[in-house]
Design a protein around this motif. Structure first.
Motif, mmCIF file in Angstrom:
data_model
loop_
_atom_site.group_PDB
_atom_site.id
_atom_site.type_symbol
_atom_site.label_atom_id
_atom_site.label_comp_id
_atom_site.label_asym_id
_atom_site.label_seq_id
_atom_site.Cartn_x
_atom_site.Cartn_y
_atom_site.Cartn_z
ATOM 1 N N ASP A 96 0.810 -1.219 0.000
ATOM 2 C CA ASP A 96 0.000 0.000 0.000
ATOM 3 C C ASP A 96 0.844 1.269 0.000
ATOM 4 O O ASP A 96 0.322 2.370 0.159
ATOM 5 C CB ASP A 96 -1.007 0.010 1.163
ATOM 6 N N THR A 97 2.156 1.104 -0.196
ATOM 7 C CA THR A 97 3.052 2.226 -0.472
ATOM 8 C C THR A 97 3.579 2.112 -1.899
ATOM 9 O O THR A 97 3.405 3.014 -2.707
ATOM 10 C CB THR A 97 4.227 2.255 0.526
ATOM 11 N N ARG B 139 1.311 4.047 6.475
ATOM 12 C CA ARG B 139 0.739 4.024 7.812
ATOM 13 C C ARG B 139 1.372 5.132 8.652
ATOM 14 O O ARG B 139 2.597 5.145 8.871
ATOM 15 C CB ARG B 139 0.984 2.674 8.477
ATOM 16 N N LEU B 140 0.533 6.041 9.120
ATOM 17 C CA LEU B 140 1.041 7.141 9.938
ATOM 18 C C LEU B 140 1.685 6.618 11.204
ATOM 19 O O LEU B 140 2.774 7.059 11.594
ATOM 20 C CB LEU B 140 -0.102 8.107 10.280
ATOM 21 N N LEU C 11 2.808 8.715 3.585
ATOM 22 C CA LEU C 11 2.204 8.719 2.261
ATOM 23 C C LEU C 11 0.698 8.518 2.440
ATOM 24 O O LEU C 11 0.230 7.398 2.630
ATOM 25 C CB LEU C 11 2.805 7.609 1.397
ATOM 26 N N ASP C 12 -0.025 9.591 2.406
ATOM 27 C CA ASP C 12 -1.475 9.558 2.633
ATOM 28 C C ASP C 12 -2.182 9.350 1.297
ATOM 29 O O ASP C 12 -2.411 10.288 0.551
ATOM 30 C CB ASP C 12 -1.916 10.867 3.291
ATOM 31 N N ARG C 13 -2.529 8.104 1.010
ATOM 32 C CA ARG C 13 -3.193 7.780 -0.248
ATOM 33 C C ARG C 13 -4.713 7.838 -0.111
ATOM 34 O O ARG C 13 -5.440 7.071 -0.729
ATOM 35 C CB ARG C 13 -2.768 6.397 -0.746
ATOM 36 N N GLY C 14 -5.209 8.742 0.738
ATOM 37 C CA GLY C 14 -6.650 8.915 0.854
ATOM 38 C C GLY C 14 -7.229 8.401 2.144
ATOM 39 O O GLY C 14 -8.414 8.050 2.201
ATOM 40 N N ALA C 15 -6.419 8.351 3.189
ATOM 41 C CA ALA C 15 -6.902 7.887 4.488
ATOM 42 C C ALA C 15 -7.840 8.932 5.098
ATOM 43 O O ALA C 15 -7.902 10.082 4.656
ATOM 44 C CB ALA C 15 -5.723 7.635 5.426
ATOM 45 N N GLU C 16 -8.556 8.511 6.138
ATOM 46 C CA GLU C 16 -9.407 9.453 6.854
ATOM 47 C C GLU C 16 -8.537 10.540 7.484
ATOM 48 O O GLU C 16 -7.431 10.269 7.960
ATOM 49 C CB GLU C 16 -10.192 8.725 7.945
ATOM 50 N N PRO C 17 -9.017 11.788 7.518
ATOM 51 C CA PRO C 17 -8.225 12.869 8.106
ATOM 52 C C PRO C 17 -7.882 12.587 9.568
ATOM 53 O O PRO C 17 -8.738 12.158 10.342
ATOM 54 C CB PRO C 17 -9.146 14.093 7.981
ATOM 55 N N VAL C 18 -6.635 12.796 9.923
ATOM 56 C CA VAL C 18 -6.172 12.602 11.300
ATOM 57 C C VAL C 18 -5.201 13.721 11.645
ATOM 58 O O VAL C 18 -4.660 14.390 10.759
ATOM 59 C CB VAL C 18 -5.463 11.236 11.489
ATOM 60 N N ALA C 19 -4.971 13.903 12.933
ATOM 61 C CA ALA C 19 -3.970 14.871 13.386
ATOM 62 C C ALA C 19 -2.581 14.288 13.152
ATOM 63 O O ALA C 19 -2.309 13.152 13.550
ATOM 64 C CB ALA C 19 -4.179 15.188 14.863
ATOM 65 N N VAL C 20 -1.736 15.046 12.502
ATOM 66 C CA VAL C 20 -0.391 14.580 12.187
ATOM 67 C C VAL C 20 0.591 15.168 13.188
ATOM 68 O O VAL C 20 0.651 16.388 13.369
ATOM 69 C CB VAL C 20 0.006 14.988 10.760
ATOM 70 N N THR D 229 0.948 13.020 -0.713
ATOM 71 C CA THR D 229 -0.197 12.247 -1.171
ATOM 72 C C THR D 229 0.143 11.390 -2.381
ATOM 73 O O THR D 229 -0.713 10.650 -2.869
ATOM 74 C CB THR D 229 -1.376 13.177 -1.521
ATOM 75 N N SER D 230 1.365 11.465 -2.849
ATOM 76 C CA SER D 230 1.834 10.667 -3.974
ATOM 77 C C SER D 230 3.354 10.571 -3.897
ATOM 78 O O SER D 230 4.020 11.502 -3.420
ATOM 79 C CB SER D 230 1.421 11.320 -5.299
ATOM 80 N N LEU D 231 3.896 9.470 -4.369
ATOM 81 C CA LEU D 231 5.353 9.344 -4.430
ATOM 82 C C LEU D 231 5.960 10.310 -5.434
ATOM 83 O O LEU D 231 7.161 10.574 -5.392
ATOM 84 C CB LEU D 231 5.739 7.906 -4.784
ATOM 85 N N ASP D 232 5.131 10.860 -6.314
ATOM 86 C CA ASP D 232 5.617 11.900 -7.219
ATOM 87 C C ASP D 232 6.140 13.116 -6.456
ATOM 88 O O ASP D 232 6.963 13.882 -6.974
ATOM 89 C CB ASP D 232 4.494 12.367 -8.149
ATOM 90 N N GLN D 233 5.653 13.300 -5.233
ATOM 91 C CA GLN D 233 6.049 14.462 -4.439
ATOM 92 C C GLN D 233 7.328 14.227 -3.636
ATOM 93 O O GLN D 233 7.880 15.169 -3.071
ATOM 94 C CB GLN D 233 4.917 14.826 -3.481
ATOM 95 N N LEU D 234 7.817 12.988 -3.598
ATOM 96 C CA LEU D 234 8.984 12.705 -2.762
ATOM 97 C C LEU D 234 10.245 13.430 -3.224
ATOM 98 O O LEU D 234 10.971 13.973 -2.378
ATOM 99 C CB LEU D 234 9.225 11.196 -2.679
ATOM 100 N N PRO D 235 10.579 13.484 -4.521
ATOM 101 C CA PRO D 235 11.777 14.241 -4.921
ATOM 102 C C PRO D 235 11.731 15.697 -4.467
ATOM 103 O O PRO D 235 12.726 16.246 -3.982
ATOM 104 C CB PRO D 235 11.765 14.129 -6.444
#
Length: 254
Positions: A25-26, A191-192, A209-218, A226-232
């Protein structure tokens, strides 16, 4: 995914020398394939919560070393079918598990953002490890079948180590295997609690990596993408000194 960032930029920062990644799931769309395989096996699509309950019970025993992987799989299946009102003998349990697993393996798919991210990490010159709580043989076969095993310098398996995420020991073992200080290592996972917070507790930089989980306090210190495209972009803009080059936007640090 294209990026102007190369190994000298990451190395010059002195801060990011390795990236660790969760698998299911990652990198791999595991949940969809698991649910699809189970539904096809039993002829209904409403039993996933029952499976999850049985999995949580028996996977916990695996992680604490009470049972091996094959025993866990049999016990999990026995509990699941009993909850559905079926009391099965050992041969029927084994046969159904074999069919379920074969259906899953036929359906394994990488997320579209997985391969571009792995290719960028390799071009950036950072060390890369997979950290997983799943079975070693199972995960290594999955990485190989999906053609991404070559991207990992190390694969760290909870059952082989005797410690599972979020135990700091598994993250520190990964850094040690990579030959990189824990503080110079980033861990990314879906998994947070197990991945991002666990990595932070071990002294790494945790990325959820939040792929659409329920909103939680981080928690503070955890980065969110929200995507591995953002990792670089995250590695270049948040974990390295300011650079003049543009990079893909990353989600804000909570």
């Amino acid at each position: 995914m294209t990026s102007p960032f190369t190994s000298d930029i990451v190395d010059r920062s002195g801060r990011v020398r390795a990236v660790c990644l969760d698998v299911d799931d990652t990198l791999v769309d595991y949940l969809r394939t698991a649910r699809t395989a189970l539904a096809a096996l039993i002829g209904r699509d409403d039993a996933w919560p029952i499976w999850e309950r049985a999995n949580a019970e028996h996977f916990a025993r695996l992680l604490t070393g009470q049972v091996d992987y094959e025993t866990m799989r049999r016990d999990r299946a026995r509990t699941f079918y009993a909850d559905l009102g079926e009391l099965l003998d050992e041969s029927e349990i084994a046969e159904r598990e074999a069919r379920r697993r074969a259906a899953m393996e036929r359906s394994w798919r990488l997320y579209p953002d997985t391969l571009p991210c792995l290719e960028w990490l390799r071009s950036a010159g950072v060390r890369v490890a997979a950290i997983t709580n799943a079975s070693g043989a199972h995960q290594r076969a999955k990485l190989s079948m999906l053609g991404i095993a070559e991207f990992f310098d190390e694969v760290v398996i909870a059952g082989e180590l005797g410690a599972a995420k979020p135990d700091p020991a598994i993250f520190r073992a990964a850094a040690l295997a990579l030959g990189v200080p824990v503080a110079a290592t980033v861990h990314v996972g879906d998994r947070l609690d197990l991945d991002a917070v666990g990595a932070c507790d071990a002294g790494m930089r945790g990325v959820w990596l939040d792929r659409g989980a329920e909103p939680v306090a981080v928690p503070p210190g955890v980065s969110v993408i929200t995507s591995l495209d953002q990792l670089p972009g995250l590695l270049a803009l948040e974990l390295a000194p300011p650079l003049s080059m543009a990079a893909p936007a990353a989600a804000a640090v909570a």
